[in-house]
Write a protein that holds these residues in place. Structure first.
Motif, short mmCIF file in Angstrom:
data_model
loop_
_atom_site.label_atom_id
_atom_site.label_comp_id
_atom_site.label_asym_id
_atom_site.label_seq_id
_atom_site.Cartn_x
_atom_site.Cartn_y
_atom_site.Cartn_z
N ALA A 188 67.94 -74.40 -49.47
CA ALA A 188 68.98 -73.77 -48.63
C ALA A 188 69.66 -74.77 -47.70
CB ALA A 188 68.35 -72.62 -47.82
N SER A 189 69.30 -76.06 -47.82
CA SER A 189 69.98 -77.06 -46.98
C SER A 189 71.34 -77.42 -47.59
CB SER A 189 69.11 -78.31 -46.84
OG SER A 189 69.04 -79.00 -48.08
N GLN A 190 71.55 -77.05 -48.84
CA GLN A 190 72.84 -77.35 -49.49
C GLN A 190 73.95 -76.45 -48.92
OE1 GLN A 190 72.58 -77.18 -53.77
NE2 GLN A 190 70.80 -78.52 -53.86
N ASP A 191 75.20 -76.82 -49.24
CA ASP A 191 76.29 -75.95 -48.77
C ASP A 191 76.23 -74.62 -49.55
OD1 ASP A 191 77.44 -76.36 -51.26
OD2 ASP A 191 78.95 -77.76 -50.55
N LEU A 192 77.03 -73.67 -49.09
CA LEU A 192 76.94 -72.32 -49.63
C LEU A 192 77.14 -72.28 -51.15
CD1 LEU A 192 76.12 -69.90 -48.14
CD2 LEU A 192 78.51 -69.38 -47.63
N ASP A 193 78.10 -73.07 -51.64
CA ASP A 193 78.35 -73.08 -53.10
C ASP A 193 77.11 -73.57 -53.84
OD1 ASP A 193 80.85 -72.13 -52.79
OD2 ASP A 193 81.88 -74.06 -53.05
N GLY A 194 76.46 -74.59 -53.29
CA GLY A 194 75.25 -75.14 -53.92
C GLY A 194 74.12 -74.12 -53.93
N VAL A 195 73.97 -73.42 -52.82
CA VAL A 195 72.91 -72.41 -52.73
C VAL A 195 73.18 -71.28 -53.73
CG1 VAL A 195 71.90 -70.64 -51.22
CG2 VAL A 195 72.33 -72.93 -50.33
N LEU A 196 74.44 -70.85 -53.79
CA LEU A 196 74.76 -69.72 -54.68
C LEU A 196 74.61 -70.11 -56.15
CD1 LEU A 196 77.74 -68.09 -52.74
CD2 LEU A 196 75.37 -67.29 -52.91
N ALA A 197 74.89 -71.38 -56.47
CA ALA A 197 74.73 -71.84 -57.86
C ALA A 197 73.24 -71.82 -58.25
CB ALA A 197 75.31 -73.25 -58.02
N GLN A 198 72.38 -72.32 -57.36
CA GLN A 198 70.93 -72.30 -57.64
C GLN A 198 70.46 -70.87 -57.85
OE1 GLN A 198 68.31 -74.59 -54.83
NE2 GLN A 198 70.25 -74.96 -53.83
N LEU A 199 70.97 -70.01 -56.98
CA LEU A 199 70.54 -68.61 -57.01
C LEU A 199 70.93 -67.93 -58.31
CD1 LEU A 199 69.28 -66.73 -54.85
CD2 LEU A 199 71.56 -65.79 -54.61
N LYS A 200 72.17 -68.19 -58.72
CA LYS A 200 72.67 -67.55 -59.94
C LYS A 200 71.77 -67.90 -61.12
CE LYS A 200 77.00 -66.66 -62.25
NZ LYS A 200 78.35 -67.06 -62.55
N THR A 201 71.39 -69.17 -61.21
CA THR A 201 70.51 -69.62 -62.30
C THR A 201 69.15 -68.94 -62.20
OG1 THR A 201 71.59 -71.76 -62.11
CG2 THR A 201 69.55 -71.71 -63.37
N SER A 202 68.67 -68.86 -60.96
CA SER A 202 67.35 -68.30 -60.74
C SER A 202 67.30 -66.79 -61.06
CB SER A 202 67.00 -68.55 -59.28
OG SER A 202 65.65 -68.65 -59.10
N VAL A 203 68.34 -66.07 -60.67
CA VAL A 203 68.38 -64.62 -60.95
C VAL A 203 68.54 -64.40 -62.46
CG1 VAL A 203 69.66 -62.46 -60.58
CG2 VAL A 203 69.24 -64.01 -58.66
N ALA A 204 69.35 -65.26 -63.11
CA ALA A 204 69.51 -65.14 -64.57
C ALA A 204 68.17 -65.36 -65.26
CB ALA A 204 70.55 -66.15 -65.06
N ALA A 205 67.39 -66.33 -64.76
CA ALA A 205 66.08 -66.60 -65.35
C ALA A 205 65.16 -65.40 -65.16
CB ALA A 205 65.46 -67.85 -64.72
N LEU A 206 65.24 -64.80 -63.99
CA LEU A 206 64.41 -63.62 -63.72
C LEU A 206 64.77 -62.49 -64.68
CD1 LEU A 206 63.89 -62.19 -60.14
CD2 LEU A 206 64.22 -60.71 -62.08
#
Ligand code: T5A
Length: 212
Positions: A188-206
């Protein structure tokens, strides 16, 4: 979708960006056709929101650490009874802003309450119910506090010293390490776009993991 209802929690220190992340997870799950309830702790019920006001406000500054711990679990018992268990029983997913990992981090790590006592209350209040998936938004304490500063009058937790949050962060990270199957750690230290990109991948994996 026909998957078994999932209980998902989002955790992190102040200023980690939980609000934005919760909205993004909710949108991605709804787009995937999932019926879900979003809620928060402490709170999520009328009684729980009153307890939240007691816990976060300054009327009872200096309350005993055990009082704080028991109020967290009292609000949680009501939340489980009125919202979380009924939703899961009806096949709805639950997306919750903080849950018992926050108690381990803040009351255990931050306040120094024995983790075994927290575990006893966890068993008492929750039985065997635990979150299926937890997103931990991890970032350096100072960065989170700087982000959170100036939003509004600091609540009772935001007034704690940095050492309190260092201990809370260490507890969160240790829990994530000990349960890699449940936790997904987001930088979460990344900028908002970076955080949202990680999240999108993670939710897709879930979603791929739980299947159609
Ligand atoms: N608590 C809770 C316990 O002690 N024990 C428990 O058992 C439980 C359940 C609850 C408090 O209670 C404690 C923990 C908490 O102290 P809360 O409202 O849930 O309070 O917790 P907060 O952390 O205070 O929640 P916030 O909503 O205030 O913080 P967020 O959601 O993490 O931060 P957010 O999204 O408001 O972001 C803060 C600012 O940073 C920006 C945002 O735009 C915003 O301005 N931001 C970013 N900027 C740059 N890059 C990014 N990646 C950014 N992400 C966010």
């Amino acid at each position: 979708m026909t998957q078994i209802a999932r209980f998902i929690t989002v955790e992190g220190l102040e200023g980690a960006g939980k609000t934005t992340v919760l909205n993004a997870i909710e949108a991605q799950l709804r787009t995937a056709g999932i019926d879900l309830v979003t809620t928060r702790e402490p709170g999520g019920t009328p009684l729980g929101e009153e307890v939240r006001a007691l816990l976060l406000g300054h009327k009872h500054d200096g309350m005993a650490d055990d009082t704080e711990l028991l109020l967290m679990f009292a609000a949680r018992a009501e939340h489980l009874h009125r919202v979380i268990r009924p939703a899961l029983a009806a096949g709805r997913w639950v997306l919750c802003d903080r849950f018992t990992d926050a108690t381990y981090a803040y009351q255990g790590g931050g306040r120094g309450i024995d983790m075994a006592r927290i575990a006893t209350l966890e068993d008492f209040v929750q039985g065997d119910l635990r979150p299926h998936h937890t997103f931990l938004l991890d970032l350096p304490v100072r960065q989170g506090l700087d982000r959170a500063a100036g939003r509004s009058e600091p609540d009772r937790f935001e007034k704690q010293r940095e050492a309190f949050f260092d201990a809370a962060r260490a507890t969160y990270r240790a829990r994530a390490e000990s349960e890699p199957g449940r936790f997904r750690v987001i930088d979460a230290s990344q900028d908002l776009d970076g955080v949202l990109a990680q999240l999108k991948t993670s939710v897709a994996a879930l979603l791929a993991e739980v299947g159609p």
